[in-house]
Design an enzyme around this catalytic site. Structure first.
Site, PDB file in Angstrom:
ATOM      1  N   HIS A  90      65.744  33.872  35.501  1.00  0.00           N
ATOM      2  CA  HIS A  90      65.315  34.207  34.248  1.00  0.00           C
ATOM      3  C   HIS A  90      66.585  34.257  33.351  1.00  0.00           C
ATOM      4  O   HIS A  90      67.701  34.915  34.064  1.00  0.00           O
ATOM      5  CB  HIS A  90      64.722  35.676  34.162  1.00  0.00           C
ATOM      6  CG  HIS A  90      64.265  36.119  32.702  1.00  0.00           C
ATOM      7  ND1 HIS A  90      65.004  36.558  31.837  1.00  0.00           N
ATOM      8  CD2 HIS A  90      63.042  35.958  32.377  1.00  0.00           C
ATOM      9  CE1 HIS A  90      64.349  36.987  30.919  1.00  0.00           C
ATOM     10  NE2 HIS A  90      62.900  36.238  31.031  1.00  0.00           N
ATOM     11  N   PRO A  91      66.733  34.023  32.080  1.00  0.00           N
ATOM     12  CA  PRO A  91      68.093  33.975  31.321  1.00  0.00           C
ATOM     13  C   PRO A  91      68.702  35.362  31.053  1.00  0.00           C
ATOM     14  O   PRO A  91      69.915  35.342  30.865  1.00  0.00           O
ATOM     15  CB  PRO A  91      67.571  33.517  29.890  1.00  0.00           C
ATOM     16  CG  PRO A  91      66.354  33.193  30.030  1.00  0.00           C
ATOM     17  CD  PRO A  91      65.533  33.358  31.409  1.00  0.00           C
ATOM     18  N   ARG A  92      67.885  36.588  31.495  1.00  0.00           N
ATOM     19  CA  ARG A  92      68.764  37.641  31.559  1.00  0.00           C
ATOM     20  C   ARG A  92      69.557  38.082  32.904  1.00  0.00           C
ATOM     21  O   ARG A  92      70.425  38.873  32.853  1.00  0.00           O
ATOM     22  CB  ARG A  92      67.501  39.003  31.530  1.00  0.00           C
ATOM     23  CG  ARG A  92      67.855  40.426  31.610  1.00  0.00           C
ATOM     24  CD  ARG A  92      68.816  40.737  30.248  1.00  0.00           C
ATOM     25  NE  ARG A  92      69.412  42.268  30.671  1.00  0.00           N
ATOM     26  CZ  ARG A  92      70.595  42.368  30.929  1.00  0.00           C
ATOM     27  NH1 ARG A  92      71.188  41.675  31.758  1.00  0.00           N
ATOM     28  NH2 ARG A  92      70.815  43.710  31.046  1.00  0.00           N
ATOM     29  N   LYS A  93      69.203  36.976  33.953  1.00  0.00           N
ATOM     30  CA  LYS A  93      70.308  37.175  34.833  1.00  0.00           C
ATOM     31  C   LYS A  93      71.299  36.315  34.588  1.00  0.00           C
ATOM     32  O   LYS A  93      71.509  35.436  33.626  1.00  0.00           O
ATOM     33  CB  LYS A  93      69.492  36.737  36.174  1.00  0.00           C
ATOM     34  CG  LYS A  93      67.860  37.178  36.184  1.00  0.00           C
ATOM     35  CD  LYS A  93      67.964  38.826  36.381  1.00  0.00           C
ATOM     36  CE  LYS A  93      66.486  39.408  35.938  1.00  0.00           C
ATOM     37  NZ  LYS A  93      66.018  40.465  36.400  1.00  0.00           N
ATOM     38  N   LEU A  94      72.272  36.102  35.730  1.00  0.00           N
ATOM     39  CA  LEU A  94      73.655  35.355  35.403  1.00  0.00           C
ATOM     40  C   LEU A  94      73.127  33.829  35.644  1.00  0.00           C
ATOM     41  O   LEU A  94      73.765  33.000  34.615  1.00  0.00           O
ATOM     42  CB  LEU A  94      74.553  35.301  36.424  1.00  0.00           C
ATOM     43  CG  LEU A  94      75.558  36.351  36.466  1.00  0.00           C
ATOM     44  CD1 LEU A  94      74.925  37.797  35.989  1.00  0.00           C
ATOM     45  CD2 LEU A  94      76.620  36.419  37.258  1.00  0.00           C
TER      46      LEU A  94
END
Ligand code: PLP
Length: 380
Positions: free
Chosen positions: A178-182
């Site tokens: 997910h884009p909240r992760k790296l």
């Protein structure tokens, strides 16, 4: 507004996605297979099974373990101090999540907190590497005996545990893109494991329980009739997503180096600020700083909500600390042991912006607003 996170996406990613589209192969196919191989190698595992998210990875991993065969009597120990998907995945299997408290410094399960809630009904322990902070999995395994310790490594790609990549040696580890992760594929996830039979079953389970994958059937010269060996799911990743992931993997080392550089600058700027304690590496490893949180001392006159409002008013998008599942309506009435550290951390910490384009000037601004908020005497 200074965003709390921003994915690193460039022309190369756009080109790779366009190439996947032009190839005509957009569902799970050769790019997914290549991404699985490269990702598994990066985290030191023999096999990677790509799926649609970390949430489905967690569900599939627990399902493959047989969690929930004993119904709600089956227990899985999880931290409440995590994104809610960790606990929910246990409920998808019909089993019961059992919350254990976490360590004040790392936000992760401890051997003592887990030992306190193990019973003869414990089927697994799901350790989270919270915000990228490696959990002390050797110590957890020593405390759990024969009970498997799975890893929710959603946030922890590239983090290091005792000189090896986080996830290495796990019976199963689950990852998020997910884009909240790296490292992002838009949405997406992976299960890594060293066990070839387990990997084969996970591949089957993500694709309706099919004996031959759809990709292999399409690629075959002769007609192959598939069988459905057990009830499975549709948890597949697409080749469009994997194309993105392959480019992102090539950027990972640079992304982590940049985040650690920015974290070091925060540490410098925050040094000496009374009542604020930033997260840092544990003695046994290195975090990728997927989340940079600070603990706000109880002596500080402003509370978390006020602090977030003050930061927002000055153009800084911060977040409350990591959530605690047991405090959410979805877990109202769910029994649990006292979770004092979890409650202190979730209510008494704030996640600061950290993304690759964050400038020194912006970091100074964030710390300046924080300093004025926690010590009104500093005001102008
Ligand atoms: C983000 C996250 C998840 C869920 O990941 P998705 O890919 O969005 O499903 C699960 N566990 C933890 C600890 C997370 O941070």
């Amino acid at each position: 507004m200074i965003p709390v996170m921003r994915p690193v996406l460039g022309e190369e990613e756009a080109q790779a996605v366009a190439d996947a589209v032009r190839s005509g192969w957009v569902a799970q196919g050769p790019r997914v297979a290549a991404f699985e191989k490269e990702f598994a190698a990066r985290v030191g595992a023999r096999h990677g099974v790509a799926v649609s998210s970390c949430t489905t990875a967690l569900h599939l991993a627990l399902h493959a373990l047989g969690t929930g065969r004993g119904g709600a009597a089956d227990e899985v120990v999880v931290p409440s101090f995590s994104f809610i998907a960790t606990a929910n995945a246990v409920r998808y299997c019909g089993a019961t999540p059992v919350f254990a408290d976490v360590d004040e410094e790392t936000g992760n399960l401890t051997p003592e907190s887990v030992a306190a809630v193990l019973t003869e009904r414990t089927r697994a322990v799901l350790a989270v590497h919270q915000g990228g902070m490696p959990a002390d999995v050797d110590a957890l395994r020593a405390a759990c005996g024969d009970i498997p310790v799975l890893e929710d490594a959603a946030c922890a790609v590239g983090s290091v545990y005792r000189d090896r990549p986080v996830g290495q040696g796990a019976p199963m580890a689950a990852w998020s893109f997910h884009p909240r992760k790296l490292l992002t594929t838009g949405e997406g996830g992976m299960i890594t494991t060293d066990d070839p039979e387990l990997a084969a079953r996970l591949r089957r389970l993500r694709e309706h329980g099919m004996s031959v994958s759809a990709a292999d059937r399409h690629a075959a010269e002769v007609a192959i009739v598939e069988e459905y060996l057990e009830p499975g799911f549709n948890y597949r990743m697409t080749d469009i997503q994997a194309a993105l992931g392959l480019v992102q993997l090539g950027r990972l080392a640079e992304m982590i180096a940049r985040r650690r550089e920015l974290a070091a600058r925060y540490h410098e700027l925050l040094a000496g600020l009374p009542g604020i304690r930033p997260v840092r590496d544990p003695e046994y490893g290195r975090t990728n700083y997927q989340s940079f949180w600070v603990r706000v001392s109880e002596d500080v006159p402003v509370r978390q909500g006020e602090l977030l409002t003050l930061l927002a008013a000055e153009g800084v998008s911060a977040r409350r600390g990591i959530m605690a599942a047991h405090l959410e309506p979805a877990y109202a009435g769910h029994p649990h042991v006292p979770l004092p550290v979890t409650e202190r951390l979730t209510r008494g910490s704030v996640i600061l912006p950290l993304h690759h384009e964050l400038s020194e000037q912006e970091q100074r601004h964030v710390v300046d607003v924080l300093a004025r908020a926690v010590d009104p005497a500093l005001t102008r």
